[in-house]
Design a protein around this motif. Structure first.
Motif, PDB file in Angstrom:
ATOM      1  N   ASP A 138     -41.550 -56.183  36.006  1.00  0.00           N
ATOM      2  CA  ASP A 138     -41.586 -55.918  37.442  1.00  0.00           C
ATOM      3  C   ASP A 138     -42.533 -56.923  38.086  1.00  0.00           C
ATOM      4  O   ASP A 138     -43.742 -56.880  37.880  1.00  0.00           O
ATOM      5  CB  ASP A 138     -42.073 -54.488  37.698  1.00  0.00           C
ATOM      6  N   SER A 142     -47.624 -55.015  45.129  1.00  0.00           N
ATOM      7  CA  SER A 142     -48.175 -53.705  44.793  1.00  0.00           C
ATOM      8  C   SER A 142     -47.867 -52.632  45.836  1.00  0.00           C
ATOM      9  O   SER A 142     -48.419 -51.550  45.779  1.00  0.00           O
ATOM     10  CB  SER A 142     -49.684 -53.833  44.598  1.00  0.00           C
ATOM     11  N   CYS A 144     -44.613 -51.272  46.619  1.00  0.00           N
ATOM     12  CA  CYS A 144     -43.166 -51.058  46.484  1.00  0.00           C
ATOM     13  C   CYS A 144     -42.703 -49.797  47.217  1.00  0.00           C
ATOM     14  O   CYS A 144     -41.510 -49.513  47.288  1.00  0.00           O
ATOM     15  CB  CYS A 144     -42.797 -50.994  45.007  1.00  0.00           C
ATOM     16  N   GLY A 173     -43.539 -52.258  34.434  1.00  0.00           N
ATOM     17  CA  GLY A 173     -44.857 -52.711  34.855  1.00  0.00           C
ATOM     18  C   GLY A 173     -45.642 -53.275  33.679  1.00  0.00           C
ATOM     19  O   GLY A 173     -45.221 -53.147  32.522  1.00  0.00           O
ATOM     20  N   THR A 179     -40.793 -48.755  36.193  1.00  0.00           N
ATOM     21  CA  THR A 179     -41.032 -48.437  37.607  1.00  0.00           C
ATOM     22  C   THR A 179     -39.729 -47.907  38.212  1.00  0.00           C
ATOM     23  O   THR A 179     -39.573 -46.715  38.422  1.00  0.00           O
ATOM     24  CB  THR A 179     -41.586 -49.650  38.397  1.00  0.00           C
ATOM     25  N   ARG A 198     -40.113 -40.908  37.689  1.00  0.00           N
ATOM     26  CA  ARG A 198     -41.510 -41.276  37.950  1.00  0.00           C
ATOM     27  C   ARG A 198     -42.031 -40.628  39.230  1.00  0.00           C
ATOM     28  O   ARG A 198     -41.301 -40.509  40.214  1.00  0.00           O
ATOM     29  CB  ARG A 198     -41.604 -42.806  38.050  1.00  0.00           C
ATOM     30  N   SER A 201     -45.656 -43.080  44.154  1.00  0.00           N
ATOM     31  CA  SER A 201     -46.906 -43.828  44.273  1.00  0.00           C
ATOM     32  C   SER A 201     -46.520 -45.138  44.954  1.00  0.00           C
ATOM     33  O   SER A 201     -45.358 -45.336  45.320  1.00  0.00           O
ATOM     34  CB  SER A 201     -47.502 -44.123  42.894  1.00  0.00           C
ATOM     35  N   GLN A 202     -47.465 -46.069  45.038  1.00  0.00           N
ATOM     36  CA  GLN A 202     -47.136 -47.363  45.637  1.00  0.00           C
ATOM     37  C   GLN A 202     -46.283 -48.207  44.693  1.00  0.00           C
ATOM     38  O   GLN A 202     -45.813 -49.272  45.060  1.00  0.00           O
ATOM     39  CB  GLN A 202     -48.421 -48.090  46.013  1.00  0.00           C
ATOM     40  N   ALA A 203     -46.050 -47.721  43.454  1.00  0.00           N
ATOM     41  CA  ALA A 203     -45.293 -48.502  42.460  1.00  0.00           C
ATOM     42  C   ALA A 203     -43.786 -48.383  42.619  1.00  0.00           C
ATOM     43  O   ALA A 203     -43.040 -49.180  42.045  1.00  0.00           O
ATOM     44  CB  ALA A 203     -45.690 -48.068  41.050  1.00  0.00           C
TER      45      ALA A 203
END
Ligand code: PDD
Length: 287
Positions: A138, A142, A144, A173, A179, A198, A201-203
């Motif tokens: 990925d 940061s 996403c 990741g 991710t 998952r 989150s910001q991922a």
């Protein structure tokens, strides 16, 4: 091919529709987008898609191109002008036009484009074909969670899949955790029958399809665990699938060389697909 599209306040012939060469989405990918499905004339999950659009705009401090109400009117007008009853809407908002400079002037007027295209939807699980994916690093930034038009890493990952003879790629990741797909959220069903995707989150992008599935799963008493999983856990999974507005619930039958579920779509994927299709169909039959 769409007949007419919406560009900055006007409905124009799609052929020849244009934005300015100094639009910041063209020069800096300084913009956000949404893709929304249309089923039987109804706009699927319009509320959550517009909610995410306003969130993405807020995160980048880009002004909204209008109120939620006025955007809804535009979406219906674009569908009407293109006679689309089954298909998808594409919305893109950029920060607007300015002399090229990394820093932008204050109070910019955002540019807003809406297109619609016809697209048939599968009517049952038997019509759905599974896909093969490859695992790929990925390389995105940061944040996403913002539905930004900066999609070059996603495009490169998809090209990598093409080159490897696969249909798509799942991105991994630096920590070895999956991710998401290049334009979808990733899911597995473990040997113990646990459905896993998952956590937000910001991922990863908060998929609207993902959100809808979590909502109806809870309503049906199905357990879904929101946690990160490794590539090796995915390769050993009983089933795998990915979800998005345009691919709905897509069985993943191969990850790199690992065959998942004996190479055939599995029963849990079918239950999720069928329930999602029911949700989808509830938007159909709109006037
Ligand atoms: N993409 N993750 C990424 C990186 C995506 O681009 C998408 C959707 C999703 C799934 O989100 P949703 O369920 O809200 O469609 C997850 C759209 C379909 C696209 O780029 O065409």
């Amino acid at each position: 091919m769409p007949v007419q599209s919406y560009v900055n306040g006007r409905y124009v012939r799609h052929h020849g529709a244009a934005i300015h060469i100094e639009d910041r989405s063209y020069q800096f990918a300084d913009g956000v987008y949404e893709v929304i499905a249309v089923y039987g004339g109804g706009i699927v999950d319009e509320g959550p898609h517009l909610e995410r659009l306003f969130r993405s705009l807020g995160e980048l401090n880009i002004a909204a191109p209008g109120s939620e109400r006025s955007i809804k009117v535009i979406l219906r007008e674009v569908l009407f002008r293109n006679r689309v009853r089954d298909g998808a809407l594409y919305l893109q908002v950029s920060r607007g036009v300015a002399v090229r400079n990394h820093a932008h002037p204050p109070d910019m007027k955002p540019a807003f484009v809406v297109t619609a295209r016809a697209h048939p939807w599968p009517k049952d699980f038997a019509a759905v074909e599974g896909i093969a994916v490859i695992a790929i690093a990925d390389q995105r930034w940061s944040r996403c969670d913002i539905k930004t038009v900066s999609l070059l890493p996603n495009v490169l990952a998809r090209m990598g899949a093409d080159t490897a003879g696969a249909d798509d790629a799942w991105m991994i990741g630096e920590d070895g955790l999956v991710t998401e797909g290049t334009a979808s959220n990733a899911w597995i069903v473990t040997d113990a029958g646990e459905i896993v995707t998952r956590q937000l989150s910001q991922a990863i992008l908060a998929g609207v399809t993902r959100r809808t599935i979590l909502e109806f799963a809870a309503a049906r008493g199905m357990t879904i665990t929101e946690r990160a999983f490794t590539l090796s856990e995915a390769k050993a999974a009983r089933e795998a699938f990915q979800t998005s507005t345009t691919a709905l619930v897509k069985p993943v039958l191969k990850i790199d060389a690992a065959v998942i579920g004996g190479g055939a779509p599995g029963p849990v994927t079918e239950v999720v697909f069928t329930a999602y299709l029911e949700h989808f169909a509830s938007f159909g039959g709109a006037a």
